[in-house]
Scaffold this motif. Structure first.
Motif, PDB file in Angstrom:
ATOM      1  N   LEU A   4      32.554 -65.948  23.691  1.00  0.00           N
ATOM      2  CA  LEU A   4      31.721 -67.140  23.780  1.00  0.00           C
ATOM      3  C   LEU A   4      30.546 -66.864  24.710  1.00  0.00           C
ATOM      4  N   VAL A   5      29.357 -67.267  24.278  1.00  0.00           N
ATOM      5  CA  VAL A   5      28.164 -67.084  25.103  1.00  0.00           C
ATOM      6  C   VAL A   5      27.441 -68.422  25.209  1.00  0.00           C
ATOM      7  N   GLU A   6      27.320 -68.912  26.439  1.00  0.00           N
ATOM      8  CA  GLU A   6      26.643 -70.186  26.668  1.00  0.00           C
ATOM      9  C   GLU A   6      25.181 -69.954  27.028  1.00  0.00           C
ATOM     10  N   SER A   7      24.392 -70.971  26.772  1.00  0.00           N
ATOM     11  CA  SER A   7      22.994 -70.955  27.195  1.00  0.00           C
ATOM     12  C   SER A   7      22.527 -72.393  27.334  1.00  0.00           C
ATOM     13  N   GLY A   8      21.391 -72.573  28.006  1.00  0.00           N
ATOM     14  CA  GLY A   8      20.774 -73.884  28.069  1.00  0.00           C
ATOM     15  C   GLY A   8      20.865 -74.609  29.396  1.00  0.00           C
ATOM     16  N   GLY A   9      21.544 -74.037  30.372  1.00  0.00           N
ATOM     17  CA  GLY A   9      21.613 -74.703  31.661  1.00  0.00           C
ATOM     18  C   GLY A   9      20.280 -74.645  32.384  1.00  0.00           C
ATOM     19  N   GLY A  10      20.236 -75.303  33.535  1.00  0.00           N
ATOM     20  CA  GLY A  10      19.007 -75.270  34.320  1.00  0.00           C
ATOM     21  C   GLY A  10      18.951 -76.395  35.323  1.00  0.00           C
ATOM     22  N   LEU A  11      17.750 -76.608  35.842  1.00  0.00           N
ATOM     23  CA  LEU A  11      17.499 -77.645  36.842  1.00  0.00           C
ATOM     24  C   LEU A  11      16.730 -78.785  36.187  1.00  0.00           C
ATOM     25  N   VAL A  12      17.206 -79.996  36.406  1.00  0.00           N
ATOM     26  CA  VAL A  12      16.557 -81.163  35.814  1.00  0.00           C
ATOM     27  C   VAL A  12      16.642 -82.324  36.794  1.00  0.00           C
ATOM     28  N   GLN A  13      15.684 -83.228  36.725  1.00  0.00           N
ATOM     29  CA  GLN A  13      15.723 -84.407  37.576  1.00  0.00           C
ATOM     30  C   GLN A  13      16.691 -85.435  37.012  1.00  0.00           C
ATOM     31  N   ALA A  14      17.190 -86.277  37.872  1.00  0.00           N
ATOM     32  CA  ALA A  14      18.078 -87.352  37.437  1.00  0.00           C
ATOM     33  C   ALA A  14      17.388 -88.177  36.351  1.00  0.00           C
ATOM     34  N   GLY A  15      18.163 -88.510  35.323  1.00  0.00           N
ATOM     35  CA  GLY A  15      17.610 -89.230  34.187  1.00  0.00           C
ATOM     36  C   GLY A  15      17.130 -88.337  33.069  1.00  0.00           C
ATOM     37  N   GLY A  16      17.049 -87.053  33.341  1.00  0.00           N
ATOM     38  CA  GLY A  16      16.565 -86.109  32.348  1.00  0.00           C
ATOM     39  C   GLY A  16      17.656 -85.652  31.394  1.00  0.00           C
TER      40      GLY A  16
END
Length: 115
Positions: A4-16
């Motif tokens: 399994l390979v995940e992707s798509g994480g990151g830093l986002v502001q609340a509500g995003g």
């Protein structure tokens, strides 16, 4: 064995929003359930969402109405669309796949929600 390979994480502001992807390979014909859980340092892992081969879906109460799990059978990929993110959603998100009594897990992807 399933990889399994995940992707798509990151830093986002609340509500995003963020969308996580999990691509499966290997013995995919043996997979019965795929899903996501999350974990923060020093805490037990927390179930987030799951989807079965027959598209039965379950969510943790904490994410109902905000997160949506889906799958693309052609690409053998599971997605987690996360909307209205909150700081308490900050965690490492792991994709998992169950094959009978066996469970495979991805390497994890960090999701950080700033207030």
């Amino acid at each position: 064995q399933v990889q399994l390979v995940e992707s798509g994480g990151g830093l986002v502001q609340a509500g995003g929003s963020l969308r996580l992807s999990c691509a499966a390979s290997g013995r995919i014909d043996t997979i019965t359930v795929m899903g996501w859980y999350r974990q923060t340092p020093g805490n037990e892992r927390e179930f987030v969402a799951s989807i079965t081969r027959s598209n039965i879906i379950n969510y943790a109460d904490s994410v109902k109405g905000r997160f949506t799990i889906s799958r693309d059978n052609a690409k053998i990929t599971v997605y987690l669309q996360m909307n209205s993110l909150k700081p308490e959603d900050t965690a490492v998100y792991y994709c998992y796949a169950k094959q009978g009594f066996l469970e495979s897990r991805g390497q994890g992807t960090q999701v950080t929600v700033s207030s």
